[in-house]
Design a protein around this motif. Structure first.
Motif, PDB file in Angstrom:
ATOM      1  N   PHE A 210      -7.740  -2.300  -0.750  1.00 44.67           N
ATOM      2  CA  PHE A 210      -8.209  -2.498   0.616  1.00 44.67           C
ATOM      3  C   PHE A 210      -9.589  -1.889   0.777  1.00 44.67           C
ATOM      4  O   PHE A 210      -9.905  -0.850   0.193  1.00 44.67           O
ATOM      5  CB  PHE A 210      -7.256  -1.844   1.626  1.00 44.67           C
ATOM      6  N   GLU A 211     -10.423  -2.541   1.585  1.00 42.60           N
ATOM      7  CA  GLU A 211     -11.744  -2.019   1.919  1.00 42.60           C
ATOM      8  C   GLU A 211     -11.983  -2.203   3.411  1.00 42.60           C
ATOM      9  O   GLU A 211     -11.701  -3.279   3.964  1.00 42.60           O
ATOM     10  CB  GLU A 211     -12.830  -2.754   1.129  1.00 42.60           C
ATOM     11  N   VAL A 212     -12.482  -1.170   4.066  1.00 42.59           N
ATOM     12  CA  VAL A 212     -12.784  -1.244   5.490  1.00 42.59           C
ATOM     13  C   VAL A 212     -14.132  -1.933   5.673  1.00 42.59           C
ATOM     14  O   VAL A 212     -15.149  -1.477   5.155  1.00 42.59           O
ATOM     15  CB  VAL A 212     -12.810   0.155   6.130  1.00 42.59           C
ATOM     16  N   LEU A 213     -14.143  -3.034   6.437  1.00 45.62           N
ATOM     17  CA  LEU A 213     -15.380  -3.758   6.723  1.00 45.62           C
ATOM     18  C   LEU A 213     -15.949  -3.407   8.092  1.00 45.62           C
ATOM     19  O   LEU A 213     -17.136  -3.615   8.338  1.00 45.62           O
ATOM     20  CB  LEU A 213     -15.137  -5.266   6.641  1.00 45.62           C
ATOM     21  N   GLY A 214     -15.109  -2.885   8.976  1.00 46.48           N
ATOM     22  CA  GLY A 214     -15.594  -2.527  10.302  1.00 46.48           C
ATOM     23  C   GLY A 214     -14.507  -1.852  11.117  1.00 46.48           C
ATOM     24  O   GLY A 214     -13.314  -2.069  10.879  1.00 46.48           O
ATOM     25  N   LYS A 215     -14.941  -1.049  12.084  1.00 49.15           N
ATOM     26  CA  LYS A 215     -14.034  -0.377  13.014  1.00 49.15           C
ATOM     27  C   LYS A 215     -14.580  -0.586  14.427  1.00 49.15           C
ATOM     28  O   LYS A 215     -15.772  -0.384  14.667  1.00 49.15           O
ATOM     29  CB  LYS A 215     -13.931   1.117  12.722  1.00 49.15           C
TER      30      LYS A 215
ATOM     31  N   SER B  44      -9.345  -2.398  13.250  1.00 44.39           N
ATOM     32  CA  SER B  44     -10.179  -2.397  12.048  1.00 44.39           C
ATOM     33  C   SER B  44     -10.094  -3.750  11.360  1.00 44.39           C
ATOM     34  O   SER B  44      -9.045  -4.408  11.366  1.00 44.39           O
ATOM     35  CB  SER B  44      -9.735  -1.298  11.076  1.00 44.39           C
ATOM     36  N   LEU B  45     -11.218  -4.152  10.770  1.00 40.30           N
ATOM     37  CA  LEU B  45     -11.292  -5.358   9.948  1.00 40.30           C
ATOM     38  C   LEU B  45     -11.300  -4.919   8.495  1.00 40.30           C
ATOM     39  O   LEU B  45     -12.186  -4.170   8.071  1.00 40.30           O
ATOM     40  CB  LEU B  45     -12.553  -6.157  10.280  1.00 40.30           C
ATOM     41  N   LEU B  46     -10.308  -5.364   7.742  1.00 41.86           N
ATOM     42  CA  LEU B  46     -10.171  -4.974   6.344  1.00 41.86           C
ATOM     43  C   LEU B  46     -10.261  -6.179   5.425  1.00 41.86           C
ATOM     44  O   LEU B  46      -9.859  -7.289   5.792  1.00 41.86           O
ATOM     45  CB  LEU B  46      -8.817  -4.294   6.096  1.00 41.86           C
ATOM     46  N   ALA B  47     -10.785  -5.946   4.223  1.00 41.90           N
ATOM     47  CA  ALA B  47     -10.653  -6.899   3.123  1.00 41.90           C
ATOM     48  C   ALA B  47      -9.486  -6.438   2.260  1.00 41.90           C
ATOM     49  O   ALA B  47      -9.336  -5.242   1.989  1.00 41.90           O
ATOM     50  CB  ALA B  47     -11.936  -6.955   2.302  1.00 41.90           C
ATOM     51  N   ALA B  48      -8.654  -7.370   1.846  1.00 42.05           N
ATOM     52  CA  ALA B  48      -7.491  -7.053   1.017  1.00 42.05           C
ATOM     53  C   ALA B  48      -7.522  -7.907  -0.244  1.00 42.05           C
ATOM     54  O   ALA B  48      -7.669  -9.128  -0.164  1.00 42.05           O
ATOM     55  CB  ALA B  48      -6.195  -7.306   1.791  1.00 42.05           C
ATOM     56  N   LEU B  49      -7.403  -7.249  -1.399  1.00 43.84           N
ATOM     57  CA  LEU B  49      -7.420  -7.953  -2.683  1.00 43.84           C
ATOM     58  C   LEU B  49      -6.116  -7.665  -3.409  1.00 43.84           C
ATOM     59  O   LEU B  49      -5.972  -6.639  -4.082  1.00 43.84           O
ATOM     60  CB  LEU B  49      -8.608  -7.508  -3.539  1.00 43.84           C
ATOM     61  N   PRO B  50      -5.147  -8.557  -3.292  1.00 48.41           N
ATOM     62  CA  PRO B  50      -3.880  -8.338  -4.011  1.00 48.41           C
ATOM     63  C   PRO B  50      -4.059  -8.601  -5.500  1.00 48.41           C
ATOM     64  O   PRO B  50      -4.603  -9.627  -5.903  1.00 48.41           O
ATOM     65  CB  PRO B  50      -2.937  -9.360  -3.368  1.00 48.41           C
ATOM     66  N   GLN B  51      -3.601  -7.649  -6.317  1.00 47.85           N
ATOM     67  CA  GLN B  51      -3.681  -7.802  -7.773  1.00 47.85           C
ATOM     68  C   GLN B  51      -2.388  -8.373  -8.340  1.00 47.85           C
ATOM     69  O   GLN B  51      -2.294  -8.609  -9.539  1.00 47.85           O
ATOM     70  CB  GLN B  51      -3.964  -6.440  -8.412  1.00 47.85           C
ATOM     71  N   SER B  52      -1.417  -8.573  -7.479  1.00 45.86           N
ATOM     72  CA  SER B  52      -0.153  -9.216  -7.854  1.00 45.86           C
ATOM     73  C   SER B  52       0.233 -10.110  -6.686  1.00 45.86           C
ATOM     74  O   SER B  52      -0.410 -10.090  -5.645  1.00 45.86           O
ATOM     75  CB  SER B  52       0.930  -8.159  -8.146  1.00 45.86           C
TER      76      SER B  52
END
Length: 254
Positions: free
Chosen positions: A146-151, A161-169
């Motif tokens: 997860f990465e925070v893109l904005g609050k 909060s706007l998050l980017a989520a990168l599932p590895q599975s």
């Protein structure tokens, strides 16, 4: 052959083609559409039937699936050879999917990796949803970055909060379950959101006006934003802009 006007079942907003390649399409899937027709869900529009109807390509096939409530980037292979190649990409985890999500709260971190096994929690006094996933020792491997893109602070709904989520599975409900583990419930999520009774009430048709309001969105705030993969010697990177409904809430919070 002349096609009839768009059938009522294919109701707006309609899927749109973001990228046309000789081997595949990347399509912007609207929320509340199925990727393909599910068992007994003939009343819900699905992208596969719409594209076959719209494009006249009977060999179209989805190498992956987005949940009905999830919007964004959806792949469709155009022939059997492309379908096999995508199967290999997904099996070998050579295709990266990045999602955008709106959550309640402000994380104290900028980036976070959740490496926590998931499995069905089972029905109990504290869980009335049979499909609910949770962190279970000995469960299936599941890792999400997860990465925070904005609050921002919404005038009605508080900290968002706007998050980017990168599932590895690719586990069932992986992003939503891991967000719940982090204490960051997703807007509109009736299973892993702030109200544990929302999903049962939704299924029973007894969701109250207050529960509707508390969800903020009528669907989970999850959008498939970016696809990255190698294809025929080239590196593909395709992005689909944030859906109108999620962008509207985020803009209101600005």
């Amino acid at each position: 052959m002349t096609f009839p006007p768009t059938p009522p079942l294919f109701r707006p907003p309609l899927p749109s083609i973001v990228l046309e390649h000789p081997d595949f399409y990347v399509v912007n899937k609207p929320p509340m559409w199925l990727t393909h027709q599910g068992r007994g869900r003939v009343d819900v529009p699905n992208v596969l039937d719409y594209l076959k109807w719209e494009l006249g390509e009977p060999e179209l096939a989805p190498p992956h699936r987005l949940d009905r409530e999830t919007s964004g980037a959806q792949l469709f292979s155009r022939d059997a050879d492309a379908a096999r190649d995508f199967f290999t990409l997904f099996k070998d985890r050579l295709l990266t999917k990045t999602y955008l999500t709106l959550v309640h709260g402000h994380p104290r971190w900028q980036s976070q990796t959740v490496d926590a096994p998931l499995d069905f929690l089972g029905l109990s006094e504290s869980n009335a949803v049979i499909i609910r996933q949770g962190v279970v020792p000995g469960g299936k491997e599941a890792l999400t970055r997860f990465e925070v893109l904005g609050k921002r602070v919404h005038p009605q709904h508080g900290a968002l909060s706007l998050l980017a989520a990168l599932p590895q599975s690719g586990r069932l409900h992986q992003i939503r379950a891991h967000l719940s583990e982090l204490g960051l419930p997703m807007l509109g999520d009736k299973i892993y959101g702030r109200d544990p009774a929302a999903f049962v009430a939704f299924m029973d048709g007894t969701l109250s006006p207050q529960q509707h309001a508390d969800l903020i969105l009528p669907r989970q705030a999850l959008h498939a934003w970016r696809l990255e993969f190698g294809w025929a010697g080239a590196q593909m990177r395709v992005e689909v802009p944030l859906s109108v409904d999620m962008a509207g809430v985020w803009r209101e919070a600005g």
